[in-house]
Design a protein around this motif. Sequence first.
Motif, mmCIF file in Angstrom:
data_model
loop_
_atom_site.group_PDB
_atom_site.id
_atom_site.type_symbol
_atom_site.label_atom_id
_atom_site.label_comp_id
_atom_site.label_asym_id
_atom_site.label_seq_id
_atom_site.Cartn_x
_atom_site.Cartn_y
_atom_site.Cartn_z
ATOM 1 N N ASN A 33 4.643 -46.031 33.084
ATOM 2 C CA ASN A 33 4.473 -45.425 31.762
ATOM 3 C C ASN A 33 3.232 -44.540 31.706
ATOM 4 O OD1 ASN A 33 6.765 -46.720 30.841
ATOM 5 N ND2 ASN A 33 5.645 -48.413 29.891
ATOM 6 N N LEU A 34 2.135 -45.011 32.278
ATOM 7 C CA LEU A 34 0.903 -44.213 32.312
ATOM 8 C C LEU A 34 1.107 -42.926 33.096
ATOM 9 C CD1 LEU A 34 -1.761 -47.005 32.890
ATOM 10 C CD2 LEU A 34 -1.645 -45.463 30.926
ATOM 11 N N ARG A 35 1.775 -43.029 34.239
ATOM 12 C CA ARG A 35 2.029 -41.837 35.057
ATOM 13 C C ARG A 35 2.904 -40.841 34.314
ATOM 14 N NH1 ARG A 35 2.849 -44.957 40.850
ATOM 15 N NH2 ARG A 35 0.621 -45.101 41.334
ATOM 16 N N TYR A 36 3.916 -41.345 33.618
ATOM 17 C CA TYR A 36 4.791 -40.474 32.837
ATOM 18 C C TYR A 36 4.001 -39.795 31.714
ATOM 19 C CZ TYR A 36 8.495 -38.864 29.768
ATOM 20 O OH TYR A 36 9.284 -38.082 28.963
ATOM 21 N N ALA A 37 3.199 -40.575 30.996
ATOM 22 C CA ALA A 37 2.394 -40.018 29.903
ATOM 23 C C ALA A 37 1.422 -38.960 30.432
ATOM 24 C CB ALA A 37 1.635 -41.127 29.185
ATOM 25 N N ASP A 38 0.784 -39.234 31.572
ATOM 26 C CA ASP A 38 -0.134 -38.255 32.160
ATOM 27 C C ASP A 38 0.586 -36.963 32.525
ATOM 28 O OD1 ASP A 38 -2.304 -39.954 31.903
ATOM 29 O OD2 ASP A 38 -2.241 -40.648 33.990
ATOM 30 N N ALA A 39 1.781 -37.078 33.089
ATOM 31 C CA ALA A 39 2.561 -35.887 33.462
ATOM 32 C C ALA A 39 2.957 -35.096 32.217
ATOM 33 C CB ALA A 39 3.800 -36.297 34.257
ATOM 34 N N ASN A 43 2.077 -31.213 31.106
ATOM 35 C CA ASN A 43 3.097 -30.254 30.674
ATOM 36 C C ASN A 43 2.765 -29.676 29.304
ATOM 37 O OD1 ASN A 43 4.686 -30.485 32.971
ATOM 38 N ND2 ASN A 43 5.899 -32.161 32.132
ATOM 39 N N LEU A 44 2.342 -30.520 28.387
ATOM 40 C CA LEU A 44 2.004 -30.042 27.047
ATOM 41 C C LEU A 44 0.777 -29.129 27.063
ATOM 42 C CD1 LEU A 44 2.711 -33.294 25.021
ATOM 43 C CD2 LEU A 44 4.010 -31.149 24.928
ATOM 44 N N GLN A 45 -0.193 -29.445 27.903
ATOM 45 C CA GLN A 45 -1.369 -28.568 28.020
ATOM 46 C C GLN A 45 -0.961 -27.202 28.563
ATOM 47 O OE1 GLN A 45 -3.813 -31.182 30.418
ATOM 48 N NE2 GLN A 45 -5.049 -31.785 28.665
ATOM 49 N N ASN A 46 -0.035 -27.188 29.520
ATOM 50 C CA ASN A 46 0.465 -25.921 30.059
ATOM 51 C C ASN A 46 1.211 -25.127 28.986
ATOM 52 O OD1 ASN A 46 -0.610 -26.475 32.568
ATOM 53 N ND2 ASN A 46 1.294 -27.314 33.382
ATOM 54 N N GLN A 47 2.037 -25.807 28.199
ATOM 55 C CA GLN A 47 2.751 -25.140 27.118
ATOM 56 C C GLN A 47 1.784 -24.605 26.083
ATOM 57 O OE1 GLN A 47 5.781 -27.611 25.390
ATOM 58 N NE2 GLN A 47 6.968 -27.714 27.275
ATOM 59 N N LEU A 48 0.763 -25.373 25.758
ATOM 60 C CA LEU A 48 -0.232 -24.932 24.788
ATOM 61 C C LEU A 48 -0.929 -23.661 25.268
ATOM 62 C CD1 LEU A 48 -1.694 -25.416 22.127
ATOM 63 C CD2 LEU A 48 -3.240 -26.969 23.351
ATOM 64 N N ALA A 49 -1.258 -23.605 26.546
ATOM 65 C CA ALA A 49 -1.896 -22.404 27.097
ATOM 66 C C ALA A 49 -0.968 -21.193 26.961
ATOM 67 C CB ALA A 49 -2.269 -22.633 28.561
ATOM 68 N N ILE A 50 0.315 -21.399 27.206
ATOM 69 C CA ILE A 50 1.285 -20.307 27.067
ATOM 70 C C ILE A 50 1.358 -19.841 25.620
ATOM 71 C CG2 ILE A 50 3.764 -19.780 27.158
ATOM 72 C CD1 ILE A 50 3.845 -21.672 29.662
#
Length: 70
Positions: A33-39, A43-50
């Motif tokens: 669960n932690l690994r999934y949340a980190d991933a 992804n969300l940080q990358n989308q935010l940058a876009i």
Amino acid sequence: MATKKEKDPTITIDGTEYSLGNLSDNAKTQIANLRYADAEIVNLQNQLAIFRTARISYAEQLKKELSAAK
């Protein structure tokens, strides 16, 4: 011929190293669960940058449009 003994995979949490083979199924699930949340956070940080980049572009285009309309 000697066989090479493979080391159990480990995980370090708060400075303590744990053997994955010795962890409970619930602990392994929480690690997954932690690994999934980190991933997902990455992804969300990358989308935010876009989206931030797109927003800047939209604002610049709007400024050009408004100056041309004067």
